[in-house]
Design a protein around this motif. Structure first.
Motif, PDB file in Angstrom:
ATOM      1  N   THR A   1      12.385  14.711  -3.928  1.00 48.43           N
ATOM      2  CA  THR A   1      11.838  14.260  -2.935  1.00 48.43           C
ATOM      3  C   THR A   1      11.822  15.847  -2.183  1.00 48.43           C
ATOM      4  OG1 THR A   1      10.657  12.582  -2.991  1.00 48.43           O
ATOM      5  CG2 THR A   1      10.424  13.316  -0.829  1.00 48.43           C
ATOM      6  N   LEU A   2      10.901  16.260  -2.385  1.00 48.18           N
ATOM      7  CA  LEU A   2      11.272  17.521  -1.194  1.00 48.18           C
ATOM      8  C   LEU A   2      10.595  16.862   0.509  1.00 48.18           C
ATOM      9  CD1 LEU A   2      10.314  20.611  -3.366  1.00 48.18           C
ATOM     10  CD2 LEU A   2      12.109  20.045  -3.304  1.00 48.18           C
TER      11      LEU A   2
ATOM     12  N   ARG B   1      -1.618   3.515   1.206  1.00 50.23           N
ATOM     13  CA  ARG B   1      -0.124   4.518   1.246  1.00 50.23           C
ATOM     14  C   ARG B   1       0.940   3.891   0.716  1.00 50.23           C
ATOM     15  NH1 ARG B   1      -0.484   6.865   5.617  1.00 50.23           N
ATOM     16  NH2 ARG B   1       1.039   6.502   6.708  1.00 50.23           N
ATOM     17  N   GLU B   2       0.872   3.017   1.254  1.00 48.47           N
ATOM     18  CA  GLU B   2       2.645   1.655   0.713  1.00 48.47           C
ATOM     19  C   GLU B   2       1.834   0.711  -0.344  1.00 48.47           C
ATOM     20  OE1 GLU B   2       2.194  -1.296   3.958  1.00 48.47           O
ATOM     21  OE2 GLU B   2       4.127   0.386   5.504  1.00 48.47           O
ATOM     22  N   HIS B   3       0.641   1.237  -0.893  1.00 45.25           N
ATOM     23  CA  HIS B   3       0.746   0.019  -2.320  1.00 45.25           C
ATOM     24  C   HIS B   3       0.535   1.396  -3.335  1.00 45.25           C
ATOM     25  CE1 HIS B   3      -1.593  -1.880  -5.287  1.00 45.25           C
ATOM     26  NE2 HIS B   3      -2.432  -0.769  -5.196  1.00 45.25           N
ATOM     27  N   MET B   4       0.253   2.653  -2.820  1.00 41.33           N
ATOM     28  CA  MET B   4       0.328   3.641  -3.570  1.00 41.33           C
ATOM     29  C   MET B   4       1.340   3.868  -4.523  1.00 41.33           C
ATOM     30  SD  MET B   4      -2.347   3.771  -5.225  1.00 41.33           S
ATOM     31  CE  MET B   4      -1.655   5.546  -5.769  1.00 41.33           C
TER      32      MET B   4
ATOM     33  N   GLU C   1       9.890   7.747   5.633  1.00 43.73           N
ATOM     34  CA  GLU C   1       9.921   6.598   5.231  1.00 43.73           C
ATOM     35  C   GLU C   1       9.163   7.089   3.420  1.00 43.73           C
ATOM     36  OE1 GLU C   1       7.026   3.451   6.916  1.00 43.73           O
ATOM     37  OE2 GLU C   1       8.939   4.046   8.744  1.00 43.73           O
ATOM     38  N   GLU C   2       8.087   7.157   2.979  1.00 45.05           N
ATOM     39  CA  GLU C   2       7.974   7.167   2.094  1.00 45.05           C
ATOM     40  C   GLU C   2       9.140   8.115   0.956  1.00 45.05           C
ATOM     41  OE1 GLU C   2       3.526   8.636   1.450  1.00 45.05           O
ATOM     42  OE2 GLU C   2       4.275  10.511   0.533  1.00 45.05           O
TER      43      GLU C   2
ATOM     44  N   LEU D   1      10.579   6.226  -2.419  1.00 44.20           N
ATOM     45  CA  LEU D   1      10.295   6.462  -3.905  1.00 44.20           C
ATOM     46  C   LEU D   1      11.232   7.423  -4.516  1.00 44.20           C
ATOM     47  CD1 LEU D   1       6.798   8.284  -3.176  1.00 44.20           C
ATOM     48  CD2 LEU D   1       7.076   6.093  -4.304  1.00 44.20           C
ATOM     49  N   SER D   2      12.725   7.930  -3.216  1.00 47.18           N
ATOM     50  CA  SER D   2      13.544   8.814  -3.986  1.00 47.18           C
ATOM     51  C   SER D   2      14.204   8.595  -4.965  1.00 47.18           C
ATOM     52  CB  SER D   2      13.298  10.098  -3.224  1.00 47.18           C
ATOM     53  OG  SER D   2      12.517  10.302  -2.518  1.00 47.18           O
TER      54      SER D   2
END
Length: 356
Positions: free
Chosen positions: A43-44, A179-182, A205-206, A210-211
């Motif tokens: 993630t950037l 967004r949290e579901h995706m 937080e994303e 994810l990363s």
């Protein structure tokens, strides 16, 4: 030209070497080097203007580099046009064809590449299964929710199995719950497909959720590169500590070889593994490590200004001298002070981090 990795290691899937972009006297990206491993989710992350989207655009060829090169699977692709780089793109705006059904949208990149009809049908069915949309294959985009449209966009990208998938804030238009579901869906798709993904977001937080690794960017350059845990628990700079999560940052000075840092709020012990460099720095204490009462690392005294109940935790914000504040994160069962109450908050010495 094929490149070999040193020490017998597998060569990176994506290698960025000295990539730079200037617009006249303005630098959008300082010379940047970065290696992304096969199957990695990188993630950037960074604020607006940090260079993250420019780096993504340079990788895929939407923008020509001022200098440097992009190497994919050992081949220099710096001068290749976008459509020849075997890179999949997913944007914040889904860009679905309104006149095509879900299945037809997903099939589009395969048909453009001249794949046989039997292969197209098989891959589309598999992609629909991956995003759990098989029952909506005959619907049009206007008949779908925002989350369903985003899943179609993801399936359309994954279906032709590009070497690398680039995602530019794909969840930015969704509400928090969706967004949290995706995020869970994207994490699952990455795990099941083994795809190499470079993902752009400004949502910390994303990025943490994810990363495999986070490339934190600031002022058109890389600020820190590491795992989510490393960047959160061991930030190298005050910017990294402040941008990722909530931090209590105490700036101060110290003598060479000193074991304490002198700040406007007190003299605090440096972590046992800290090596002071120069005459000053900052001590970072995360809210979950700050507790009511004194401790061996140090403590501050303040007045409770805000109490925020957040279900599993309660955040307490206390005002120190000269308007500075600290935040404590108290777990269920811990005593919560009252508004206006004077408190002492301390931390264990080795739960703090010294940064530049």
């Amino acid at each position: 030209m094929t490149m070999n990795a040193p020490g017998g290691e597998a060569p990176p899937k994506l290698l960025v070497e000295g990539l730079c972009k200037r617009y006249g006297a303005t630098t959008a990206l300082d010379p940047t080097s970065l290696a992304v491993r096969e199957g990695e989710f990188l993630t950037l992350l960074g604020p607006s203007g940090s260079g993250k989207t420019t780096l993504l655009q340079l990788i895929c060829g939407l923008v020509d580099a001022t200098e440097g090169r992009v190497v994919i699977d050992g081949r220099d692709q710096s001068r290749m046009p976008v459509h020849q780089r075997d890179i999949g793109l997913v944007f914040q705006h889904y860009a679905l064809f309104p006149h095509l059904t879900v299945a037809e949208n997903i099939a589009f990149p395969l048909k453009m590449r001249g794949r046989p009809s039997a292969e197209v049908a098989k891959r589309v069915d598999a992609a629909l299964g991956m995003v759990h949309l098989g029952h909506l294959a005959a619907r049009f985009p206007r008949e779908l929710s925002g989350g369903q449209q985003q899943r179609v966009a993801l399936a359309r990208c994954f279906v032709y199995q590009p070497s690398i998938i680039l995602m530019d804030e794909p969840l930015g238009a969704l509400d928090k719950k969706l967004r949290e579901h995706m995020q869970i869906e994207i994490k699952r798709l990455h795990r099941e497909s083994g795809a190499t993904i470079v993902y752009v977001t400004h949502d910390q937080e994303e990025a943490l959720a994810l990363s495999d690794r986070i490339c934190l960017m600031n002022h058109a350059r890389i600020e820190q590169l590491g795992s989510p845990r490393e960047i959160y628990e061991r930030p190298r700079t005050a910017f990294a500590a402040d941008f990722i999560g909530i931090s209590n940052i105490f700036r101060g000075t110290f003598a060479t070889g000193a074991s304490r840092i002198e700040t406007p709020h007190g003299s605090f012990a440096l972590p046992s593994d800290a090596t002071p460099v120069g005459e000053g720095g900052a001590l970072v204490v995360r809210p979950e490590h700050l507790r009511l009462g004194a401790a061996d690392g140090g403590h501050v005294t303040g007045i409770v200004a805000e109490i925020v109940y957040a279900g599993s935790e309660t955040r307490v914000i206390a005002t120190l001298s000269e308007g500075a504040t600290v935040t404590l994160r108290l777990q269920q069962g811990e005593t919560v002070p009252e508004l206006g109450q004077q408190i002492v908050a301390g931390w264990p010495r080795d739960k703090a981090v010294l940064v530049s």
